[in-house]
Design a protein around this motif. Structure first.
Motif, PDB file in Angstrom:
ATOM      1  N   LEU A 112       0.733  -1.205   0.026  1.00 56.55           N
ATOM      2  CA  LEU A 112      -0.098  -0.131  -0.034  1.00 56.55           C
ATOM      3  C   LEU A 112       0.792   1.116  -0.097  1.00 56.55           C
ATOM      4  O   LEU A 112       0.580   2.149  -0.303  1.00 56.55           O
ATOM      5  CB  LEU A 112      -0.783   0.105   1.374  1.00 56.55           C
ATOM      6  N   LYS A 113       2.097   1.370   0.891  1.00 52.62           N
ATOM      7  CA  LYS A 113       2.883   2.392   0.766  1.00 52.62           C
ATOM      8  C   LYS A 113       3.399   2.484  -0.857  1.00 52.62           C
ATOM      9  O   LYS A 113       3.574   3.710  -1.251  1.00 52.62           O
ATOM     10  CB  LYS A 113       3.958   2.290   1.499  1.00 52.62           C
ATOM     11  N   GLU A 114       3.862   1.484  -1.560  1.00 53.91           N
ATOM     12  CA  GLU A 114       4.263   1.507  -2.765  1.00 53.91           C
ATOM     13  C   GLU A 114       3.398   1.881  -3.706  1.00 53.91           C
ATOM     14  O   GLU A 114       3.237   2.893  -4.622  1.00 53.91           O
ATOM     15  CB  GLU A 114       4.624   0.063  -3.158  1.00 53.91           C
ATOM     16  N   PHE A 115       1.856   1.458  -3.350  1.00 51.53           N
ATOM     17  CA  PHE A 115       0.894   2.010  -4.424  1.00 51.53           C
ATOM     18  C   PHE A 115       0.567   3.644  -4.122  1.00 51.53           C
ATOM     19  O   PHE A 115       0.489   4.262  -5.172  1.00 51.53           O
ATOM     20  CB  PHE A 115      -0.607   1.452  -3.833  1.00 51.53           C
ATOM     21  N   ARG A 116       0.805   3.999  -3.015  1.00 48.44           N
ATOM     22  CA  ARG A 116       0.604   5.648  -2.575  1.00 48.44           C
ATOM     23  C   ARG A 116       1.811   6.311  -3.691  1.00 48.44           C
ATOM     24  O   ARG A 116       1.557   7.156  -4.139  1.00 48.44           O
ATOM     25  CB  ARG A 116       0.801   5.862  -1.321  1.00 48.44           C
ATOM     26  N   LYS A 117       2.978   5.988  -3.360  1.00 49.77           N
ATOM     27  CA  LYS A 117       4.183   6.322  -4.258  1.00 49.77           C
ATOM     28  C   LYS A 117       3.935   6.390  -5.642  1.00 49.77           C
ATOM     29  O   LYS A 117       3.898   7.373  -6.335  1.00 49.77           O
ATOM     30  CB  LYS A 117       5.213   5.618  -3.974  1.00 49.77           C
ATOM     31  N   VAL A 118       3.219   5.395  -6.080  1.00 45.71           N
ATOM     32  CA  VAL A 118       3.121   5.157  -7.661  1.00 45.71           C
ATOM     33  C   VAL A 118       1.819   6.220  -8.014  1.00 45.71           C
ATOM     34  O   VAL A 118       1.770   6.782  -9.085  1.00 45.71           O
ATOM     35  CB  VAL A 118       2.931   3.724  -7.923  1.00 45.71           C
ATOM     36  N   SER A 119       1.004   5.998  -7.269  1.00 47.12           N
ATOM     37  CA  SER A 119      -0.293   6.996  -7.546  1.00 47.12           C
ATOM     38  C   SER A 119      -0.011   8.510  -7.460  1.00 47.12           C
ATOM     39  O   SER A 119      -0.403   9.110  -8.112  1.00 47.12           O
ATOM     40  CB  SER A 119      -1.232   6.635  -6.215  1.00 47.12           C
ATOM     41  N   VAL A 120       0.784   8.806  -6.546  1.00 42.22           N
ATOM     42  CA  VAL A 120       1.271  10.194  -6.556  1.00 42.22           C
ATOM     43  C   VAL A 120       2.167  10.565  -7.771  1.00 42.22           C
ATOM     44  O   VAL A 120       1.795  11.869  -8.535  1.00 42.22           O
ATOM     45  CB  VAL A 120       1.934  10.623  -5.146  1.00 42.22           C
ATOM     46  N   ALA A 121       3.034   9.874  -8.118  1.00 38.58           N
ATOM     47  CA  ALA A 121       3.630  10.123  -9.349  1.00 38.58           C
ATOM     48  C   ALA A 121       2.996  10.094 -10.568  1.00 38.58           C
ATOM     49  O   ALA A 121       3.178  11.174 -11.404  1.00 38.58           O
ATOM     50  CB  ALA A 121       4.945   8.988  -9.494  1.00 38.58           C
ATOM     51  N   GLU A 122       1.918   9.332 -10.641  1.00 33.58           N
ATOM     52  CA  GLU A 122       1.150   9.177 -11.608  1.00 33.58           C
ATOM     53  C   GLU A 122       0.144  10.410 -11.915  1.00 33.58           C
ATOM     54  O   GLU A 122      -0.128  10.936 -12.896  1.00 33.58           O
ATOM     55  CB  GLU A 122       0.255   7.968 -11.687  1.00 33.58           C
ATOM     56  N   SER A 123       0.014  11.050 -10.649  1.00 33.26           N
ATOM     57  CA  SER A 123      -1.139  12.217 -10.518  1.00 33.26           C
ATOM     58  C   SER A 123      -0.275  13.392 -10.847  1.00 33.26           C
ATOM     59  O   SER A 123      -0.940  14.523 -11.411  1.00 33.26           O
ATOM     60  CB  SER A 123      -1.829  12.377  -9.358  1.00 33.26           C
ATOM     61  N   LYS A 124       0.971  13.481 -10.897  1.00 34.46           N
ATOM     62  CA  LYS A 124       1.818  14.746 -11.168  1.00 34.46           C
ATOM     63  C   LYS A 124       2.210  14.622 -12.589  1.00 34.46           C
ATOM     64  O   LYS A 124       2.732  15.757 -13.027  1.00 34.46           O
ATOM     65  CB  LYS A 124       3.280  14.636 -10.355  1.00 34.46           C
ATOM     66  N   LYS A 125       1.804  13.886 -13.404  1.00 35.56           N
ATOM     67  CA  LYS A 125       2.284  13.708 -14.722  1.00 35.56           C
ATOM     68  C   LYS A 125       1.311  14.602 -15.583  1.00 35.56           C
ATOM     69  O   LYS A 125       0.108  14.820 -15.272  1.00 35.56           O
ATOM     70  CB  LYS A 125       2.331  12.081 -15.382  1.00 35.56           C
TER      71      LYS A 125
END
Length: 58
Positions: A45-58
């Motif tokens: 879930l921590k990894e998901f949060r990192k990936v999700s935040v990175a995707e939203s900044k694109k």
């Protein structure tokens, strides 16, 4: 990201099965497996949060 979500789902299903076995049958080994799954879920879930935040900044 799709693979990560699938991994989270399968780990949660495993956790749910083991936690239920511990609660309903008093299976101590299932409790151990459930605790292990919960730690794994936390990492995923921590990894998901990192990936999700990175995707939203694109």
């Amino acid at each position: 990201m799709k693979k990560l979500v699938e991994n989270i789902q399968s780990t949660f299903e495993s956790f749910q099965t083991d936690a239920s076995a511990q609660l309903e049958n008093g299976n101590k080994a299932a409790g151990t497996r459930a605790r292990k799954s919960s730690l794994e879920l936390e990492k995923l879930l921590k990894e998901f949060r990192k990936v999700s935040v990175a995707e939203s900044k694109k």
